[in-house]
Scaffold this motif. Structure first.
Motif, PDB file in Angstrom:
ATOM      1  N   ARG A  29       0.822  -1.203   0.000  1.00 40.89           N
ATOM      2  CA  ARG A  29       0.000   0.000   0.000  1.00 40.89           C
ATOM      3  C   ARG A  29       0.858   1.254   0.000  1.00 40.89           C
ATOM      4  N   SER A  30       1.918   1.276   0.807  1.00 37.68           N
ATOM      5  CA  SER A  30       2.796   2.457   0.850  1.00 37.68           C
ATOM      6  C   SER A  30       3.492   2.667  -0.480  1.00 37.68           C
ATOM      7  N   VAL A  33       0.957   4.120  -2.982  1.00 33.69           N
ATOM      8  CA  VAL A  33       0.682   5.541  -2.719  1.00 33.69           C
ATOM      9  C   VAL A  33       1.879   6.396  -3.112  1.00 33.69           C
ATOM     10  N   ILE A 197      -1.485  11.780  -1.541  1.00 36.68           N
ATOM     11  CA  ILE A 197      -1.128  10.994  -0.356  1.00 36.68           C
ATOM     12  C   ILE A 197      -2.346  10.788   0.547  1.00 36.68           C
ATOM     13  N   THR A 198      -3.153  11.854   0.716  1.00 30.13           N
ATOM     14  CA  THR A 198      -4.307  11.751   1.605  1.00 30.13           C
ATOM     15  C   THR A 198      -5.413  10.884   1.007  1.00 30.13           C
ATOM     16  N   ASN A 201      -4.177   7.178  -0.236  1.00 28.46           N
ATOM     17  CA  ASN A 201      -4.020   6.180   0.819  1.00 28.46           C
ATOM     18  C   ASN A 201      -5.346   5.491   1.103  1.00 28.46           C
ATOM     19  N   ARG A 205      -6.164   1.683   0.125  1.00 27.29           N
ATOM     20  CA  ARG A 205      -6.578   0.811   1.223  1.00 27.29           C
ATOM     21  C   ARG A 205      -7.910   0.135   0.898  1.00 27.29           C
TER      22      ARG A 205
END
Length: 527
Positions: A29-30, A33, A197-198, A201, A205
């Motif tokens: 996930r990171s 993103v 990023i906001t 994410n 997810r």
């Protein structure tokens, strides 16, 4: 005289070089993103940079167009060179951003210029020879003074009598517009990065939630919950196909584990039964051997009896060990040697061998009766099947020995040989091996007797290893309980099966079914 350094007893401590630690891998996930943020920010910055370049070029072209449309008259340059024209004072009402400079015929820059406006003008050399400009082609030169002002766009013209005119326009408008656009681009890039990023994410997810459920289920399975299955959100997605593959792998793993557990359990039972069976003759051999050792003055007749009992129990152990080796060789594998086997001739030889050991027993060889076949009784005919003749002869010998051993002496044994199709009415009877499809042509050897039969509660276990039914009152020495197990294992290895047709009080029949390779009556096959 130089002094040697004293060596102390302290050991030298060598510092280990620091090893480069690789950064720990981020989660999926990171990484997603981060990649999305870099791509989106790079795309915005590239687009803004392209727009900034296009805007600056367009504004510079506008300045060049203004320069190309303005050229002072030649007489102005001549008057400036002769010092007859004074530049007008700055007009606050109609300011002009043009600046006009002149070089005289000697190539010197005249101090006087035309134009107004605040700030220093362009930085021009004092001599015309140092002026690296081409007539009619605009160029950019830096501003004079402390260098804080914007640059200038200049254009030169050749004047009369060797003079030269330089027309200049400031680039402060171009620099101001591009600077504002640059700051706007940077702010927009930062906003896009923060937004990606906001929001990214949360989106990633949410999109990876099925994969997260698969991960959690796999972790629970790793912790020992083998009965679970991985959720499959959709068979057409990557996560769905991964779930299907994992479920298939888990099913095979569970099947292999159950098979291994069952095999280990059967092996433990087998070893326990084998030890139990070997303990009786070993105890007898040991007892009689101790008796012979401790009583050397034993009478000859009793000594002969002890030797005979030792030999009999040793022979029993030898047969048991041979049967165990045969079962171990058979296992679940097919026989290595196969050839066409005539079951009629093989059965006749087995009957002749059994008749020598049981001369008072009535054993007859008859053709197999096909249910529903009209006409007279069928005749004996050749029935062939592929297989190992030695192993099939052992099956027939075990069946005949079982019938002669566990029935009264006056009971008759009938052996029927023929070809038929597998029926469905015998599917629930005790048998060994997988069931054959109904209607399958098969070679049949049936060994039937009219003895007391087998008790209904004992019939399902007759093909188990080391199982012995309740012995009759006139039975002799009990067997090892491996004869029918060996026959069943050989039949299964040949692709057939062994069935029991039990009629308590009227007798029983053991039926050997093997794949048929000869023509029968229904489809031009003999049988």
């Amino acid at each position: 005289m130089s002094r040697r350094p004293r060596l102390t007893g302290r050991p030298l401590l060598l510092r280990r070089p620091r090893r480069f630690r690789r950064p720990r891998p981020r989660s999926l996930r990171s990484r997603l993103v981060l990649i999305a943020c870099l791509l989106a920010t790079s795309a915005v910055l590239v687009c803004q940079l392209a727009g900034l370049t296009v805007l600056r070029g367009w504004l510079t072209d506008q300045v060049d167009e203004r320069l190309s449309h303005f050229r002072p008259p030649d007489r102005v340059a001549r008057d400036m060179a002769e010092d007859r024209l004074r530049p007008p004072p700055p007009d606050p009402t109609l300011p002009s951003d043009y600046r006009v400079f002149f070089y005289d015929a000697d190539g010197a820059l005249l101090p006087a210029f035309l134009g107004s406006g605040n700030g220093a003008g362009p930085r021009l050399p004092e001599r015309e020879a140092d002026l690296e400009l081409t007539d009619g082609r605009p160029a950019t030169v830096p501003a004079g003074g402390d260098g804080t002002d914007s640059g200038w766009r200049v254009l030169t013209h050749a004047g009369p009598d060797g003079t030269r005119t330089v027309v200049a326009l400031p680039l402060d408008t171009v620099d101001g517009a591009t600077t504002k656009l640059l700051w706007l681009s940077l702010g927009l890039g930062v906003a896009v990065a923060v937004g990606v990023i906001t929001l990214g994410n949360g989106a990633v997810r949410l999109g990876l939630r099925p994969l997260t459920r698969v991960e959690q289920t796999a972790q629970r399975i790793t912790d020992g919950a083998l009965e679970l299955s991985v959720p499959v959100p959709g068979p057409d997605t990557e996560v769905g196909r991964l779930g299907l593959a994992l479920n298939t792998m888990l099913d095979r793993l569970r099947t292999a584990l159950r098979r291994t557990e069952n095999s280990e359990q059967r092996l433990r039972h087998f070893m326990a039964d084998a030890g139990h069976e070997l303990r009786t003759p070993l105890t007898a051999v040991q007892g009689f051997a101790d008796l012979l050792l401790h009583e050397p003055d034993m009478p000859a007749a009793r000594r002969q009896e002890a030797h005979a009992l030792i030999a009999r129990n040793a022979e029993r152990m030898s047969r048991l060990v041979d049967d165990l080796f045969l079962l171990a060789r058979l296992g679940d594998s097919a026989p290595a040697h196969r050839e066409p086997v005539d079951l009629l001739s093989l059965t006749a030889d087995a009957i002749a061998t059994t008749a020598i050991r049981h001369p008072d027993r009535s054993i007859t060889l008859e053709p197999l009766e096909t249910p529903g076949a009209p006409g007279s009784a069928p005749d004996l005919a050749v029935v062939e099947t592929p297989g190992d003749p030695h192993q099939l002869a052992q099956v027939l010998g075990n069946l005949l020995t079982n019938a002669c051993t566990h029935t009264p002496p006056d009971s008759r044994v009938r052996v029927r040989v023929g070809a038929a199709r597998v029926r469905t009415e015998g599917a629930d009877s005790p048998s060994s091996g997988p069931p054959l499809p109904p209607g399958t042509p098969a070679c049949v050897v049936e060994v039937a007797d009219d003895g007391p039969g087998i008790r209904p509660d004992e019939a399902p276990y007759v093909f188990d290893r080391f199982y012995r039914a309740s012995p009759a009152a006139d039975e002799g020495e009990p067997g090892t309980g491996l004869g029918l197990a060996i026959a069943a294992a050989i039949a299964t290895a040949h692709g057939g099966r062994l069935e029991l047709d039990n009629r308590p009080g009227e007798g029983c029949a053991f039926r050997l079914l093997l794949p048929d390779s000869t023509p029968g009556p229904d489809d031009d096959r003999r049988g």
